[in-house]
Design a protein around this motif. Structure first.
Motif, short mmCIF file in Angstrom:
data_model
loop_
_atom_site.label_atom_id
_atom_site.label_comp_id
_atom_site.label_asym_id
_atom_site.label_seq_id
_atom_site.Cartn_x
_atom_site.Cartn_y
_atom_site.Cartn_z
N LYS A 52 -8.14 13.84 8.21
CA LYS A 52 -6.80 13.29 7.91
C LYS A 52 -6.25 13.85 6.60
O LYS A 52 -5.12 14.34 6.53
CB LYS A 52 -6.86 11.76 7.84
CG LYS A 52 -7.46 11.11 9.08
CD LYS A 52 -7.51 9.60 8.98
CE LYS A 52 -8.40 9.06 7.86
NZ LYS A 52 -9.85 9.34 8.02
N SER A 53 -7.07 13.75 5.54
CA SER A 53 -6.61 14.26 4.25
C SER A 53 -6.32 15.75 4.33
O SER A 53 -5.30 16.23 3.81
CB SER A 53 -7.67 14.02 3.18
OG SER A 53 -7.93 12.66 3.05
N THR A 54 -7.21 16.48 4.96
CA THR A 54 -7.03 17.92 5.06
C THR A 54 -5.70 18.25 5.74
O THR A 54 -4.96 19.12 5.29
CB THR A 54 -8.20 18.55 5.83
OG1 THR A 54 -9.42 18.11 5.23
CG2 THR A 54 -8.12 20.06 5.80
N PHE A 172 1.56 10.27 2.43
CA PHE A 172 0.73 9.23 1.80
C PHE A 172 -0.71 9.40 2.28
O PHE A 172 -0.96 9.33 3.47
CB PHE A 172 1.22 7.83 2.18
CG PHE A 172 2.57 7.47 1.64
CD1 PHE A 172 2.69 6.72 0.47
CD2 PHE A 172 3.73 7.86 2.29
CE1 PHE A 172 3.94 6.37 -0.04
CE2 PHE A 172 4.98 7.53 1.80
CZ PHE A 172 5.08 6.78 0.63
N ASP A 173 -1.64 9.60 1.37
CA ASP A 173 -3.04 9.72 1.77
C ASP A 173 -3.80 8.46 1.34
O ASP A 173 -4.20 8.34 0.19
CB ASP A 173 -3.68 10.96 1.15
CG ASP A 173 -5.05 11.24 1.75
OD1 ASP A 173 -5.46 10.50 2.67
OD2 ASP A 173 -5.72 12.19 1.30
N GLU A 174 -3.98 7.55 2.27
CA GLU A 174 -4.66 6.27 2.03
C GLU A 174 -4.19 5.62 0.73
O GLU A 174 -4.98 5.36 -0.18
CB GLU A 174 -6.18 6.49 1.99
CG GLU A 174 -6.65 7.21 3.24
CD GLU A 174 -8.11 6.94 3.56
OE1 GLU A 174 -8.59 5.84 3.21
OE2 GLU A 174 -8.75 7.80 4.17
N PRO A 175 -2.89 5.33 0.64
CA PRO A 175 -2.33 4.86 -0.63
C PRO A 175 -2.84 3.49 -1.07
O PRO A 175 -2.71 3.15 -2.23
CB PRO A 175 -0.82 4.79 -0.34
CG PRO A 175 -0.73 4.63 1.13
CD PRO A 175 -1.87 5.42 1.71
#
Ligand SMILES: Nc1ncnc2c1ncn2[C@@H]1O[C@H](COP(=O)(O)OP(=O)(O)OP(=O)(O)O)[C@@H](O)[C@H]1O
Ligand SMILES: [Mg+2]
Lengths: 253, 287
Positions: A52-54, A172-175
């Motif tokens: 996901k982050s990638t 948004f990455d796991e904000p």
């Protein structure tokens, strides 16, 4: 406002076409294709290490892809002539660990890029910063350093910092993953407001409440591949793949 | 003075003042006593007084050599430190080459090398450039100056400063590199995701934070360069150590000459060490 039935290509502000990304032996993203329409809120979820982050980081070129094509707002990221910094200033990013600049006060965190990237005057940048701090609900924190803020306040400053560039897209990455439970809501509320205003958002998160309230589309990503895509909350009510069902039952309980 | 409760627990039955005495920094007292004794000797004793009057002329040169070469070393170090982290292959390799080669050669060899090989070579290249300018009629005045430059016109102190700067630039490069690397990757990513260029994120985000990290090691390296500036005495630069040697040779008063030199170095380095310590404490507190 949100036109999810349109098939017109010009509506797609983000186009990922068969992108792949490996770190050495690890295949983080494998042949992923997806489009995000202008004004759409796209919610990505899935198990840890699923990529996901990638995927998010590829969209603003913090990672370079091995193959495939990325088009953001009509501009090809993979084209060597593309000015990556210009695209990045159009795409805001909010990180799990906030990544505020600890040596700068809240106000300076929000004005710096406006001044050096957008070339705004000091006065104009300050006005934007004050307006945004009001909007995220902490106008009184303008003159403190980030280490004097709670986690929820830090993340709201981070959102204001990204919004100050007037981005067309927010990633948004796991904000809320690093926040204490009582602070999650204040950040989600800011995000919900943004969604209502029609901001294009790609959100990686485990906050299924947010997804139910705001997502136009949900994507289940696992082992570097898109397992299932659904419009609105249909994935909740009617997951088609077994992997999705298992994951959702784990998350929702 | 509060005493550490652990000490009392380990040695039951000892009076509190024993703990106090064992914690007292006796070494500072000894250093102070030596300082007072030498000062007294300089005032009271003819031979110590003469030694001091002669070698003190070197203090200024020692400080000058250290300050200038350290300033240049900082610039070289920053350049090479950034280079070591650069994605530009040529820049990175040049930086690594500089750092590794220089750190692998004793400073004393470098001093000889710069003074007697590099400096003359550079001067003869400048002569060539001057000749060429004269021949082709460009900036004739400057050209004739360059053509007639002689290696004897380049004082040893300048060659010594250049050499020390090159040597310490390699050390500082590693300090800067480590300092920059100690800043979380998320900081660069946040800066870049706001559209800042590589240069801007270095300039506004990474370096201001890295400076705090590198201040104490840089302070310690300044103390080192102050001591290593004694090496330039081999080039007959009239700094502190060289003056001590001269006085010893003139008067055969070794004890007085070298004692004075050592105490003068000690006063400089201990003062600086104290400053670095308090700076370290302040930076730690701010964090
Ligand atoms: N910089 C990197 N170097 C090496 N491997 C990496 C790097 N970044 C990610 N990976 C690997 O790529 C895979 C996908 O990682 P990614 O961070 O995208 O997953 P994720 O879905 O965001 O997980 P999480 O929910 O834990 O944040 C993982 O196997 C991870 O170990
Ligand atoms: Mg992640």
């Amino acid at each position: 406002m949100k036109n999810s039935s349109s098939l017109s290509n010009s509506d797609d502000i983000i186009i990922l076409d068969n992108i792949s990304k490996s770190f050495g032996e690890v295949k983080a993203i494998i042949d992923v294709s997806m489009n995000v329409k202008r004004g759409e809120v796209c919610f990505i979820f899935g198990p840890s290490g699923g990529g996901k982050s990638t995927l998010l980081r590829c969209i603003n070129h913090l990672e370079t892809i091995d193959s495939g094509k990325i088009v953001v707002d009509g501009i090809h990221l993979t084209d060597s002539k593309t000015d990556i910094n210009r695209i990045r200033s159009e795409v805001g990013m909010v990180f799990q660990l906030f990544n505020l600049f600890p040596h700068l006060k809240v106000l300076e965190n929000i004005t710096l890029a406006q001044k050096v990237v957008r070339k705004r005057s000091r006065k104009e940048a300050l006005e934007v910063a004050h307006t945004l701090l009001k909007r995220v609900g902490i106008p009184e924190k303008a003159d403190v350093f980030p280490n004097q803020l709670s986690g929820g306040q830090k993340q709201r400053v981070a959102i204001a910092r990204a919004l100050a560039m007037n981005p067309k897209i927010m990633l948004f990455d796991e904000p809320t993953s690093a926040l204490d439970p009582e602070m999650i809501q204040e950040v989600l509320e800011v995000m919900l407001d943004l969604a209502k205003e029609g901001m294009t958002m790609v959100v990686v998160s485990h906050e299924m409440g947010f997804a139910k309230a705001a997502a136009d589309r949900m994507i289940f990503l696992s082992d570097g591949k898109i397992v299932e895509t659904g419009i609105g909350k249909e994935i909740f009510t009617n997951p088609k793949k077994d992997r999705t069902k298992v994951f959702l039952s784990q998350v929702l309980n | 003075m509060a005493i550490n409760p652990d000490i009392r627990r380990q040695r039951p039955g000892l009076a509190p003042w024993v703990g106090d005495l064992s914690r007292f920094p006796w070494w500072i007292l000894v250093v102070l006593l030596i300082g007072i004794a030498v000062t007294y000797a300089i005032i009271d004793n003819r031979f110590w007084g003469e030694a001091y009057d002669f070698v003190k002329l070197g203090i200024k040169i020692t400080v000058k050599v250290s300050l200038i070469s350290f300033t240049v070393a900082l610039s070289l170090g920053l350049l090479a430190g950034l280079g070591g982290l650069s994605s530009n292959m040529i820049y990175r390799n040049f930086s690594m080459l500089y750092v590794q080669v220089i750190r692998g050669i004793p400073i004393i060899v470098q001093l000889y090398f710069v003074a007697f090989v590099i400096a003359p070579t550079v001067v003869s290249q400048i002569n060539n450039l001057g000749d060429w300018m004269l021949a082709s009629g460009i900036l004739v005045n400057l050209g004739s100056g360059l053509a007639n430059l002689h290696i004897r016109d380049v004082p040893m102190i300048n060659r010594a400063i250049a050499s020390l700067a090159i040597a310490y630039g390699a050390f500082e490069a590693e300090v800067f590199r480590a300092g920059i690397q100690s800043i979380e990757r998320g900081q660069t990513e946040a800066a870049r995701s706001l559209g800042m260029s590589h240069f801007q994120s270095m300039r506004y985000i990474i370096l201001p934070q890295a400076i705090r990290v590198v201040m104490p090691p840089l302070g310690n390296d300044f103390i080192s360069i102050l001591k290593d500036s004694s090496l330039v005495s081999i080039l007959a630069v009239r700094e502190l150590t060289h003056m001590g040697q001269l006085h010893r040779a003139r008067t055969f008063r070794s004890w007085e000459a070298l004692g004075t030199v050592a105490v003068l170095y000690l006063m400089l380095t201990l003062t600086l060490a104290f400053l670095v310590k308090s700076m370290e404490r302040r930076l730690a507190f701010e964090k």
